[in-house]
Structures are given as C-alpha cells and as structure tokens.
Scaffold this motif. Structure first.
Motif, PDB file in Angstrom:
ATOM      1  N   GLN A 112     -62.202 -39.985   3.087  1.00 23.97           N
ATOM      2  CA  GLN A 112     -61.130 -40.973   3.122  1.00 23.97           C
ATOM      3  C   GLN A 112     -60.109 -40.547   4.151  1.00 23.97           C
ATOM      4  O   GLN A 112     -59.480 -39.483   4.024  1.00 23.97           O
ATOM      5  CB  GLN A 112     -60.488 -41.114   1.749  1.00 23.97           C
ATOM      6  CG  GLN A 112     -59.484 -42.242   1.661  1.00 23.97           C
ATOM      7  CD  GLN A 112     -59.087 -42.559   0.233  1.00 23.97           C
ATOM      8  OE1 GLN A 112     -59.252 -41.748  -0.671  1.00 23.97           O
ATOM      9  NE2 GLN A 112     -58.570 -43.766   0.014  1.00 23.97           N
ATOM     10  N   ALA A 113     -59.956 -41.368   5.177  1.00 26.03           N
ATOM     11  CA  ALA A 113     -58.943 -41.152   6.200  1.00 26.03           C
ATOM     12  C   ALA A 113     -57.665 -41.864   5.768  1.00 26.03           C
ATOM     13  O   ALA A 113     -57.706 -42.807   4.967  1.00 26.03           O
ATOM     14  CB  ALA A 113     -59.438 -41.679   7.533  1.00 26.03           C
ATOM     15  N   PRO A 114     -56.523 -41.459   6.305  1.00 22.99           N
ATOM     16  CA  PRO A 114     -55.248 -42.111   5.938  1.00 22.99           C
ATOM     17  C   PRO A 114     -55.301 -43.611   6.184  1.00 22.99           C
ATOM     18  O   PRO A 114     -55.701 -44.064   7.265  1.00 22.99           O
ATOM     19  CB  PRO A 114     -54.245 -41.420   6.856  1.00 22.99           C
ATOM     20  CG  PRO A 114     -54.839 -40.084   7.142  1.00 22.99           C
ATOM     21  CD  PRO A 114     -56.330 -40.319   7.207  1.00 22.99           C
TER      22      PRO A 114
ATOM     23  N   GLU B  34     -65.234 -43.778   1.794  1.00 20.22           N
ATOM     24  CA  GLU B  34     -66.549 -44.250   2.212  1.00 20.22           C
ATOM     25  C   GLU B  34     -67.596 -43.160   2.007  1.00 20.22           C
ATOM     26  O   GLU B  34     -67.293 -41.960   2.091  1.00 20.22           O
ATOM     27  CB  GLU B  34     -66.541 -44.664   3.689  1.00 20.22           C
ATOM     28  CG  GLU B  34     -66.212 -43.549   4.656  1.00 20.22           C
ATOM     29  CD  GLU B  34     -66.298 -43.988   6.116  1.00 20.22           C
ATOM     30  OE1 GLU B  34     -66.556 -45.174   6.378  1.00 20.22           O
ATOM     31  OE2 GLU B  34     -66.105 -43.116   6.991  1.00 20.22           O
ATOM     32  N   LEU B  35     -68.808 -43.602   1.785  1.00 20.44           N
ATOM     33  CA  LEU B  35     -69.924 -42.669   1.644  1.00 20.44           C
ATOM     34  C   LEU B  35     -70.233 -42.029   2.997  1.00 20.44           C
ATOM     35  O   LEU B  35     -70.326 -42.724   4.009  1.00 20.44           O
ATOM     36  CB  LEU B  35     -71.164 -43.392   1.127  1.00 20.44           C
ATOM     37  CG  LEU B  35     -72.457 -42.579   1.122  1.00 20.44           C
ATOM     38  CD1 LEU B  35     -72.396 -41.469   0.075  1.00 20.44           C
ATOM     39  CD2 LEU B  35     -73.663 -43.482   0.887  1.00 20.44           C
ATOM     40  N   VAL B  36     -70.416 -40.730   2.984  1.00 20.06           N
ATOM     41  CA  VAL B  36     -70.869 -40.012   4.181  1.00 20.06           C
ATOM     42  C   VAL B  36     -72.369 -39.738   4.053  1.00 20.06           C
ATOM     43  O   VAL B  36     -73.156 -40.088   4.936  1.00 20.06           O
ATOM     44  CB  VAL B  36     -70.104 -38.697   4.361  1.00 20.06           C
ATOM     45  CG1 VAL B  36     -70.633 -37.934   5.571  1.00 20.06           C
ATOM     46  CG2 VAL B  36     -68.601 -38.964   4.503  1.00 20.06           C
TER      47      VAL B  36
ATOM     48  N   ASN C 144     -79.419 -40.145   1.786  1.00 13.52           N
ATOM     49  CA  ASN C 144     -78.855 -41.372   2.328  1.00 13.52           C
ATOM     50  C   ASN C 144     -77.681 -40.958   3.200  1.00 13.52           C
ATOM     51  O   ASN C 144     -76.766 -40.280   2.720  1.00 13.52           O
ATOM     52  CB  ASN C 144     -78.388 -42.286   1.189  1.00 13.52           C
ATOM     53  CG  ASN C 144     -77.804 -43.592   1.706  1.00 13.52           C
ATOM     54  OD1 ASN C 144     -78.130 -44.046   2.797  1.00 13.52           O
ATOM     55  ND2 ASN C 144     -76.961 -44.220   0.916  1.00 13.52           N
ATOM     56  N   VAL C 145     -77.709 -41.319   4.476  1.00 12.37           N
ATOM     57  CA  VAL C 145     -76.689 -40.872   5.426  1.00 12.37           C
ATOM     58  C   VAL C 145     -76.074 -42.086   6.099  1.00 12.37           C
ATOM     59  O   VAL C 145     -76.791 -42.986   6.553  1.00 12.37           O
ATOM     60  CB  VAL C 145     -77.302 -39.934   6.482  1.00 12.37           C
ATOM     61  CG1 VAL C 145     -76.236 -39.457   7.452  1.00 12.37           C
ATOM     62  CG2 VAL C 145     -77.986 -38.742   5.807  1.00 12.37           C
ATOM     63  N   ALA C 146     -74.751 -42.117   6.182  1.00 14.25           N
ATOM     64  CA  ALA C 146     -74.059 -43.226   6.816  1.00 14.25           C
ATOM     65  C   ALA C 146     -74.416 -43.299   8.297  1.00 14.25           C
ATOM     66  O   ALA C 146     -74.592 -42.273   8.964  1.00 14.25           O
ATOM     67  CB  ALA C 146     -72.546 -43.065   6.660  1.00 14.25           C
ATOM     68  N   ASP C 147     -74.498 -44.510   8.817  1.00 18.65           N
ATOM     69  CA  ASP C 147     -74.852 -44.695  10.224  1.00 18.65           C
ATOM     70  C   ASP C 147     -73.871 -43.990  11.153  1.00 18.65           C
ATOM     71  O   ASP C 147     -74.258 -43.496  12.219  1.00 18.65           O
ATOM     72  CB  ASP C 147     -74.885 -46.182  10.559  1.00 18.65           C
ATOM     73  CG  ASP C 147     -76.075 -46.892   9.942  1.00 18.65           C
ATOM     74  OD1 ASP C 147     -76.043 -48.135   9.845  1.00 18.65           O
ATOM     75  OD2 ASP C 147     -77.044 -46.204   9.552  1.00 18.65           O
ATOM     76  N   SER C 148     -72.607 -43.931  10.754  1.00 17.54           N
ATOM     77  CA  SER C 148     -71.580 -43.355  11.623  1.00 17.54           C
ATOM     78  C   SER C 148     -71.758 -41.855  11.852  1.00 17.54           C
ATOM     79  O   SER C 148     -71.204 -41.301  12.807  1.00 17.54           O
ATOM     80  CB  SER C 148     -70.194 -43.619  11.034  1.00 17.54           C
ATOM     81  OG  SER C 148     -70.088 -43.049   9.741  1.00 17.54           O
TER      82      SER C 148
END
Length: 120
Positions: A39-41, A46-48, A58-62
């Motif tokens: 979680q960014a400010p 979000e799931l990493v 399961n890995v986030a596309d980002s």
C-alpha cells in the motif's frame, strides 16, 4: 490466532534488490495461502504476489519478472525476492495468511507491515 512477523524492508536505490521474509506462528494449521500486499500513500492495498500451500503462485503484472515469491512450509515462512526495484515500488508491504478451518471457515491474518523505499 496466528501471528505474522515480517522483516527485510528498508531503503534501496533504483535497480537494487531486497528480500522480504514473513514467518507465521501460533495456530498455524490448514494454511491455504500466504502472500504479500502493498500500500502506497493515498493508494489502495494491492496484491503483489501469493503462493498456495501446494506451491501455486500468483504474481501481479506490475512486478512480474522482477519479484519472486517462494515459501518454506517447514519454516512457515514466505519470502518475496524483489529485484530491479523502481521508485513506484515504494510502499508498505504487508504479509497475509489465509487459513481454512473445517473446510469452509476462512480466516485472514495480516502482518504489521514493513516499509520499502526505493529512492536515489
């Protein structure tokens, strides 16, 4: 109850690497999945990446291709290896554990979070 203890966060330059660890203790049985969220400010959590007890990830596309999640069932520990870090990866990273009791009752546990800052 389950307790999660995270470690490994810190300050790193862009392009650098960090490895996060999360160890579970307490009533650690019937663990279905462990994972990392961030979680960014001003942003939503979000799931990493996550990994099931059977080893499915399961890995986030980002972060795909840069971050790797792995688990050690014997140590009740999950790791997040983060390479080629970017400033946009800066966030508080949280460990999460999902436990299923009796085949249908689901419990979610969160760690306290560890700060990752990517900056020159």
């Amino acid at each position: 109850q389950v307790q999660l203890v995270e470690s490994g966060g810190g300050l790193v330059q862009p392009g650098g690497s960090l490895r996060l660890s999360c160890t579970a203790s307490g009533n650690i049985f019937n663990i279905a999945e462990m994972g990392w969220y961030r979680q960014a400010p001003g942003e939503q959590r979000e799931l990493v990446a996550s990994v099931t007890f059977g080893g499915t990830t399961n890995v986030a596309d980002s972060v795909k291709g840069r971050f790797t999640i792995s688990g050690d069932n014997a140590k009740n520990t999950v790791y997040l290896q983060m390479n080629s870090l970017k400033p946009e990866d800066t966030a508080v990273y949280y460990c999460k554990l999902r436990q299923i009791i009796g085949g249908s009752t689901v419990y979610h546990y969160w760690g306290q979070g560890t700060q990752v800052t990517v900056s020159s």
